[in-house]
Design a protein around this motif. Structure first.
Motif, PDB file in Angstrom:
ATOM      1  N   ARG A 139       0.822  -1.215   0.000  1.00  0.00           N
ATOM      2  CA  ARG A 139       0.000   0.000   0.000  1.00  0.00           C
ATOM      3  C   ARG A 139       0.858   1.268   0.000  1.00  0.00           C
ATOM      4  NH1 ARG A 139      -5.335  -1.459   3.695  1.00  0.00           N
ATOM      5  NH2 ARG A 139      -5.933  -3.302   2.465  1.00  0.00           N
ATOM      6  N   TYR A 140       2.014   1.204   0.632  1.00  0.00           N
ATOM      7  CA  TYR A 140       2.919   2.358   0.602  1.00  0.00           C
ATOM      8  C   TYR A 140       3.387   2.617  -0.829  1.00  0.00           C
ATOM      9  CZ  TYR A 140       7.159   5.110   1.368  1.00  0.00           C
ATOM     10  OH  TYR A 140       8.135   6.072   1.319  1.00  0.00           O
ATOM     11  N   LEU A 141       3.750   1.568  -1.536  1.00  0.00           N
ATOM     12  CA  LEU A 141       4.217   1.717  -2.917  1.00  0.00           C
ATOM     13  C   LEU A 141       3.078   2.121  -3.857  1.00  0.00           C
ATOM     14  CD1 LEU A 141       6.646  -1.336  -3.173  1.00  0.00           C
ATOM     15  CD2 LEU A 141       7.220   1.088  -2.834  1.00  0.00           C
ATOM     16  N   ALA A 142       1.821   1.899  -3.445  1.00  0.00           N
ATOM     17  CA  ALA A 142       0.676   2.303  -4.268  1.00  0.00           C
ATOM     18  C   ALA A 142       0.391   3.800  -4.142  1.00  0.00           C
ATOM     19  CB  ALA A 142      -0.563   1.507  -3.877  1.00  0.00           C
ATOM     20  N   VAL A 143       0.956   4.451  -3.131  1.00  0.00           N
ATOM     21  CA  VAL A 143       0.794   5.908  -2.992  1.00  0.00           C
ATOM     22  C   VAL A 143       1.641   6.582  -4.074  1.00  0.00           C
ATOM     23  CG1 VAL A 143       1.156   7.902  -1.481  1.00  0.00           C
ATOM     24  CG2 VAL A 143       0.411   5.709  -0.510  1.00  0.00           C
ATOM     25  N   PRO A 144       1.075   7.556  -4.811  1.00  0.00           N
ATOM     26  CA  PRO A 144       1.900   8.252  -5.811  1.00  0.00           C
ATOM     27  C   PRO A 144       3.216   8.713  -5.187  1.00  0.00           C
ATOM     28  CG  PRO A 144      -0.386   8.960  -5.989  1.00  0.00           C
ATOM     29  CD  PRO A 144      -0.303   8.089  -4.776  1.00  0.00           C
ATOM     30  N   GLU A 145       4.308   8.487  -5.896  1.00  0.00           N
ATOM     31  CA  GLU A 145       5.632   8.690  -5.310  1.00  0.00           C
ATOM     32  C   GLU A 145       5.807  10.071  -4.707  1.00  0.00           C
ATOM     33  OE1 GLU A 145      10.329   8.093  -6.584  1.00  0.00           O
ATOM     34  OE2 GLU A 145       8.723   7.796  -8.048  1.00  0.00           O
ATOM     35  N   HIS A 146       5.284  11.101  -5.377  1.00  0.00           N
ATOM     36  CA  HIS A 146       5.483  12.457  -4.880  1.00  0.00           C
ATOM     37  C   HIS A 146       4.608  12.760  -3.663  1.00  0.00           C
ATOM     38  CE1 HIS A 146       2.039  12.598  -7.533  1.00  0.00           C
ATOM     39  NE2 HIS A 146       1.730  13.815  -7.134  1.00  0.00           N
ATOM     40  N   ARG A 147       3.727  11.823  -3.293  1.00  0.00           N
ATOM     41  CA  ARG A 147       2.870  12.013  -2.124  1.00  0.00           C
ATOM     42  C   ARG A 147       3.345  11.207  -0.910  1.00  0.00           C
ATOM     43  NH1 ARG A 147      -0.029  16.451  -3.560  1.00  0.00           N
ATOM     44  NH2 ARG A 147      -1.143  16.144  -5.541  1.00  0.00           N
ATOM     45  N   ARG A 148       4.309  10.337  -1.089  1.00  0.00           N
ATOM     46  CA  ARG A 148       4.647   9.404  -0.015  1.00  0.00           C
ATOM     47  C   ARG A 148       5.187  10.097   1.230  1.00  0.00           C
ATOM     48  NH1 ARG A 148       7.535   4.974  -3.987  1.00  0.00           N
ATOM     49  NH2 ARG A 148       5.607   4.414  -5.102  1.00  0.00           N
ATOM     50  N   ARG A 149       5.922  11.166   1.067  1.00  0.00           N
ATOM     51  CA  ARG A 149       6.476  11.835   2.245  1.00  0.00           C
ATOM     52  C   ARG A 149       5.391  12.491   3.093  1.00  0.00           C
ATOM     53  NH1 ARG A 149       9.955  17.105   0.835  1.00  0.00           N
ATOM     54  NH2 ARG A 149       9.835  17.188   3.102  1.00  0.00           N
ATOM     55  N   TYR A 150       4.152  12.619   2.515  1.00  0.00           N
ATOM     56  CA  TYR A 150       3.051  13.233   3.256  1.00  0.00           C
ATOM     57  C   TYR A 150       2.055  12.193   3.764  1.00  0.00           C
ATOM     58  CZ  TYR A 150       4.923  17.039   0.432  1.00  0.00           C
ATOM     59  OH  TYR A 150       5.768  17.929  -0.189  1.00  0.00           O
ATOM     60  N   VAL A 151       2.367  10.900   3.592  1.00  0.00           N
ATOM     61  CA  VAL A 151       1.392   9.854   3.880  1.00  0.00           C
ATOM     62  C   VAL A 151       0.965   9.852   5.346  1.00  0.00           C
ATOM     63  CG1 VAL A 151       3.028   8.008   4.400  1.00  0.00           C
ATOM     64  CG2 VAL A 151       0.841   7.444   3.338  1.00  0.00           C
ATOM     65  N   LEU A 152       1.848  10.309   6.241  1.00  0.00           N
ATOM     66  CA  LEU A 152       1.526  10.327   7.662  1.00  0.00           C
ATOM     67  C   LEU A 152       0.919  11.646   8.116  1.00  0.00           C
ATOM     68  CD1 LEU A 152       4.733   8.607   9.090  1.00  0.00           C
ATOM     69  CD2 LEU A 152       2.630   7.566   8.209  1.00  0.00           C
ATOM     70  N   GLY A 153       0.997  12.668   7.268  1.00  0.00           N
ATOM     71  CA  GLY A 153       0.503  13.976   7.675  1.00  0.00           C
ATOM     72  C   GLY A 153       1.305  14.574   8.813  1.00  0.00           C
TER      73      GLY A 153
END
Length: 367
Positions: A139-153
């Protein structure tokens, strides 16, 4: 490519929410900057084209849509400029499609890719098994790459706790600053698991506080009403048309009956008795408004008009139970009142008719 902005369209009087961003569409030998929109019902549009997410992918594949036109291509920005330009984009079509897929989830109040990743992280923190960790990785890899650093808010941590979990002890992973790296240890991974446990407890407590007074946003999509004219007569049986101000539904104010809210409102807007009676006596509510444009306004009308309208709407829905039922059926949807010739009353401005309808709806629910 900027983040998306809100948009909407109507389908059979229902407002369908959407989001849009800019993209270039190829037409003949030039490329036009145009909005690309995705709507809650899965429709994707640009200019005069309407498709779905699969059609969007195909349009990027065949060059109909692009994020950066070829060098030397003529670029047109409608109403602004046209000419050759050299543009680059750090985004890719796959990332844009993934972004819009996330928008589609959010428009339908579903967890997007970041939300699904977060849910997997919480499940792993509750049960740190290898199987749950692989779900986190997927699921982490399914997040658009440029959004991953914001996945935790979490701006203090970025996505470092996730990457620590996904690494093997002894491996290195980027730290919060790209120029730094971390050598992952078992202690770091224990810290990461505890991070998610603490975060979930904090979020749960926040949710509990938030729901004490009920939801903060409507659970239904907005409903657009008003602005419809029916020269050959009102639809039978009527639907949301009964919520319009000019729908024929007698109301009473200070002991006098008027054919509709619109008749009453405009008749009461003048203190000239002759004009009052002429306005109240015309056949249609829209005719009452047109005639009132010629009449003198009563002194201080802007200060009292909101109260007058509220009283008339309360009387209408108290006097006509079936219409009150139709109003109640709108649930908690925002009511957007359209095209009444005034930004004060319509959703093009303050939307006071829509807001008063919501107030009357809530008052009736309270009773």
């Amino acid at each position: 490519m900027p983040d998306s902005t809100a948009t909407w369209r109507t389908v059979e009087d229902e407002v369908v929410r959407g989001r849009q961003r800019l993209v270039f569409v190829r037409e003949a030998d030039h490329h036009i900057l145009t909005p690309l929109s995705v709507y809650a019902d899965g429709v994707v549009t640009w200019r005069w084209e309407s498709t779905d997410v699969d059609g969007l992918r195909a349009a990027f594949d065949d060059g109909t849509l692009t994020l950066a036109p070829p060098e030397g291509a003529t670029i047109t920005v409608d109403g602004t400029a046209a000419g050759p330009a050299r543009l680059t984009s750090w985004l890719t079509p796959d990332l844009v499609v993934a972004d819009l897929a996330d928008e589609l989830d959010r428009l339908n109040d579903r967890p997007d890719s970041s939300g699904r990743c977060w849910n997997a992280l919480i499940a792993y923190a509750a049960e740190p098994s290898r199987a749950n960790l692989e779900i986190v990785r997927e699921r982490y890899l399914a997040v658009p790459e440029h959004r991953r650093r914001y996945v935790l808010g979490d701006m203090d941590q970025d996505d470092v706790p996730v990457r620590i979990l996904l690494a093997e002890p002894g491996e290195t992973t980027p730290a919060r600053r790209p120029e730094h790296t971390l050598t992952v240890t078992t202690e770091m991974q224990e810290w990461a698991v505890d991070y998610f446990r603490r975060s979930e407890r904090g979020i749960a407590a926040s949710r509990e506080r938030d729901v004490l007074d009920g939801p903060e946003v409507a659970t239904r999509v907005p409903l657009r009403i008003g602005g419809h004219v029916y020269p050959s007569g009102w639809p039978q049986p009527p639907g949301s048309e009964v919520l319009q101000l000019d729908y024929p539904a007698p109301v009473v104010h200070d002991g006098r009956e008027y054919p509709s809210v619109m008749h009453a409102y405009w008749a009461l807007s003048t203190d000239d008795a002759a004009w009052h009676d002429r306005i109240a006596g015309v056949e249609r509510g829209l005719d009452a408004r047109a005639l009132a444009e010629q009449a003198p306004r009563r002194d201080g009308w802007p200060a009292v008009r909101l109260g007058v309208m509220a009283a008339l709407l309360r009387d209408k829905f108290a006097r006509h139970p079936a219409m009150a039922d139709r109003l109640r059926e709108t649930g908690d949807a925002r009511l957007l009142y359209g095209d009444w010739g005034s930004r004060y009353w319509s959703s093009a401005g303050a939307n006071w008719v829509g807001r008063l309808l919501e107030l009357v709806r809530s008052e009736k629910a309270a009773r």
